[in-house]
Design a protein around this motif. Structure first.
Motif, short mmCIF file in Angstrom:
data_model
loop_
_atom_site.label_atom_id
_atom_site.label_comp_id
_atom_site.label_asym_id
_atom_site.label_seq_id
_atom_site.Cartn_x
_atom_site.Cartn_y
_atom_site.Cartn_z
N ALA A 115 0.85 -1.19 0.00
CA ALA A 115 0.00 0.00 0.00
C ALA A 115 0.88 1.23 0.00
CB ALA A 115 -0.91 0.02 1.24
N GLY A 116 0.51 2.22 -0.80
CA GLY A 116 1.27 3.45 -0.85
C GLY A 116 1.05 4.27 0.40
N VAL A 117 2.08 4.89 0.92
CA VAL A 117 1.97 5.75 2.07
C VAL A 117 2.54 7.10 1.66
CG1 VAL A 117 2.62 6.12 4.47
CG2 VAL A 117 2.22 3.80 3.64
N ALA A 118 1.75 8.14 1.77
CA ALA A 118 2.18 9.46 1.32
C ALA A 118 3.49 9.85 1.99
CB ALA A 118 1.10 10.50 1.64
N GLY A 119 4.40 10.38 1.18
CA GLY A 119 5.67 10.86 1.71
C GLY A 119 6.68 9.76 1.98
N HIS A 120 6.36 8.51 1.68
CA HIS A 120 7.27 7.42 1.95
C HIS A 120 7.56 6.62 0.69
CE1 HIS A 120 5.83 8.40 5.99
NE2 HIS A 120 7.01 7.96 6.38
N GLY A 121 7.68 7.28 -0.44
CA GLY A 121 8.04 6.60 -1.68
C GLY A 121 7.00 5.59 -2.13
N ALA A 122 5.76 6.01 -2.30
CA ALA A 122 4.69 5.11 -2.74
C ALA A 122 5.12 4.39 -4.00
CB ALA A 122 3.41 5.91 -2.99
N GLY B 90 5.11 4.56 -13.23
CA GLY B 90 5.37 3.13 -13.39
C GLY B 90 5.53 2.77 -14.85
N ILE B 91 5.58 1.46 -15.11
CA ILE B 91 5.72 0.95 -16.48
C ILE B 91 4.56 0.01 -16.75
CG2 ILE B 91 7.14 -0.47 -18.01
CD1 ILE B 91 9.59 0.61 -16.47
N ILE B 92 3.93 0.17 -17.91
CA ILE B 92 2.80 -0.68 -18.28
C ILE B 92 3.32 -2.10 -18.48
CG2 ILE B 92 0.99 -1.10 -19.99
CD1 ILE B 92 0.60 1.51 -18.39
N LYS B 93 2.82 -3.03 -17.68
CA LYS B 93 3.24 -4.42 -17.78
C LYS B 93 2.26 -5.25 -18.60
CE LYS B 93 7.12 -4.34 -15.83
NZ LYS B 93 8.29 -4.43 -16.65
N GLU B 94 0.98 -4.92 -18.50
CA GLU B 94 0.00 -5.73 -19.22
C GLU B 94 -1.26 -4.91 -19.49
OE1 GLU B 94 -2.00 -10.17 -18.82
OE2 GLU B 94 -0.71 -9.41 -17.22
N ILE B 95 -1.79 -5.05 -20.69
CA ILE B 95 -3.07 -4.44 -21.06
C ILE B 95 -4.03 -5.59 -21.31
CG2 ILE B 95 -4.30 -2.99 -22.70
CD1 ILE B 95 -1.55 -1.60 -23.22
N LYS B 96 -5.07 -5.69 -20.49
CA LYS B 96 -5.97 -6.84 -20.55
C LYS B 96 -7.27 -6.55 -21.29
CE LYS B 96 -4.43 -9.38 -16.55
NZ LYS B 96 -4.53 -10.75 -16.98
N ALA B 97 -7.45 -5.33 -21.78
CA ALA B 97 -8.68 -4.96 -22.49
C ALA B 97 -8.31 -4.29 -23.81
CB ALA B 97 -9.52 -4.03 -21.64
N GLN B 98 -9.16 -4.48 -24.81
CA GLN B 98 -8.93 -3.87 -26.12
C GLN B 98 -10.08 -2.91 -26.43
OE1 GLN B 98 -8.68 -7.07 -28.91
NE2 GLN B 98 -6.81 -7.90 -28.03
N VAL C 105 -5.67 -2.79 -16.90
CA VAL C 105 -4.26 -2.48 -17.12
C VAL C 105 -3.49 -2.76 -15.83
CG1 VAL C 105 -2.59 -0.67 -17.71
CG2 VAL C 105 -4.85 -0.66 -18.78
N ILE C 106 -2.29 -3.31 -15.98
CA ILE C 106 -1.41 -3.53 -14.83
C ILE C 106 -0.16 -2.70 -15.04
CG2 ILE C 106 -0.02 -5.21 -13.55
CD1 ILE C 106 -2.11 -7.33 -14.39
N ILE C 107 0.19 -1.93 -13.99
CA ILE C 107 1.36 -1.04 -14.02
C ILE C 107 2.28 -1.45 -12.88
CG2 ILE C 107 2.15 1.35 -13.92
CD1 ILE C 107 -0.76 2.17 -14.63
N GLU C 108 3.57 -1.55 -13.16
CA GLU C 108 4.53 -1.87 -12.09
C GLU C 108 5.59 -0.80 -12.00
OE1 GLU C 108 5.91 -5.88 -12.67
OE2 GLU C 108 4.11 -6.67 -11.79
N VAL D 107 4.75 5.54 -17.61
CA VAL D 107 3.67 6.49 -17.35
C VAL D 107 3.97 7.28 -16.08
CG1 VAL D 107 1.86 5.16 -18.52
CG2 VAL D 107 2.30 4.76 -16.10
N SER D 108 3.42 8.47 -16.02
CA SER D 108 3.61 9.32 -14.85
C SER D 108 2.33 9.34 -14.02
CB SER D 108 3.98 10.74 -15.28
OG SER D 108 2.99 11.26 -16.13
#
Length: 168
Positions: free
Chosen positions: A89-96, A145-153, A165-168, A121-122
Motif C-alpha cells: 500500500a502506498g503511504v504518502a511521503g514514503h516513496g509510494a 510506473g511501467i505498463i506491464k499488461e493491457i488486458k482490455a482492447q 491495465v497492470i502497471i509496475e 507512465v507518470s
C-alpha cells in the motif's frame, strides 16, 4: 472507526461516528452528515449535508478503492488507524510504489487504450478510457510506473471489477 486515506497524494483522517444511515463522518476535523443506500451492486446513493450524489465504489484490492462520482474517478488507499500499513500500500511521503491494477469501476465499453506495453507512465496520466452510463471516463495511473499488461482492447465490453491495465 478512524481511518487514514490517501487521495491524489494527500493523506486525510476520517472518523466514522456510528453505524447505519445517516451517520456523522469527520474528514480532517470537519463533520459531514451522510445518508446512504445501496442502489445496485457497487452503486450507492448518497445524501451529504443535503446534497445528492451517486457514487460507484469498487474495491480493487484490500485497502484500495476506485470511486466514480459526478463524472470523476478517484483512487483511494485507506487503512484503519493503529494498524500496520498493508504490504504494497502506498503511504504518502514514503516513496509510494508497487503494482497498480486499474480495474473497471462499473460495466461499460473500452473506447480508447492510451498506452502500450512497456511504456513509462507518470502519476495522473490517463491509461484507458471506458464508456459507462453514457459518460466517458479516463482511468489514470496514481503514480509513476511501467505498463506491464493491457488486458482490455478498444471496443470490448467490460464488467465492473475487470482488470484492464497492470502497471509496475
Amino acid at each position: 472507526m478512524t481511518y487514514s486515506a490517501e487521495l491524489q497524494g494527500t493523506t486525510h483522517k476520517l472518523a466514522v461516528k456510528g453505524m447505519g444511515s445517516p451517520v456523522p463522518v469527520q474528514i480532517d476535523g470537519k463533520t459531514y452528515e451522510v445518508d446512504f443506500s445501496a442502489v445496485d451492486g457497487s452503486l450507492l446513493s448518497l445524501l451529504v449535508m443535503g446534497r445528492s450524489y451517486e457514487a460507484d465504489v469498487v474495491e480493487e484490492a484490500d485497502g484500495v478503492l476506485t470511486v466514480w462520482v459526478q463524472g470523476e474517478t478517484y483512487r483511494i488507499e485507506y487503512q484503519e488507524e493503529g494498524r500496520r500499513p498493508r504490504r504494497g500500500a502506498g503511504v504518502a511521503g514514503h516513496g509510494a510504489s508497487g503494482r497498480q491494477v486499474i480495474t473497471a469501476p462499473m460495466p461499460g465499453k473500452v473506447v480508447a487504450v492510451l498506452v502500450s506495453p512497456e511504456q513509462e507512465v507518470s502519476a495522473g496520466q490517463g491509461v484507458i478510457v471506458i464508456e459507462a452510463m453514457k459518460m466517458e471516463n479516463e482511468l489514470k495511473a496514481c503514480r509513476p510506473g511501467i505498463i506491464k499488461e493491457i488486458k482490455a482492447q478498444e471496443g470490448t465490453a467490460v464488467s465492473g471489477g475487470d482488470v484492464l491495465v497492470i502497471i509496475e
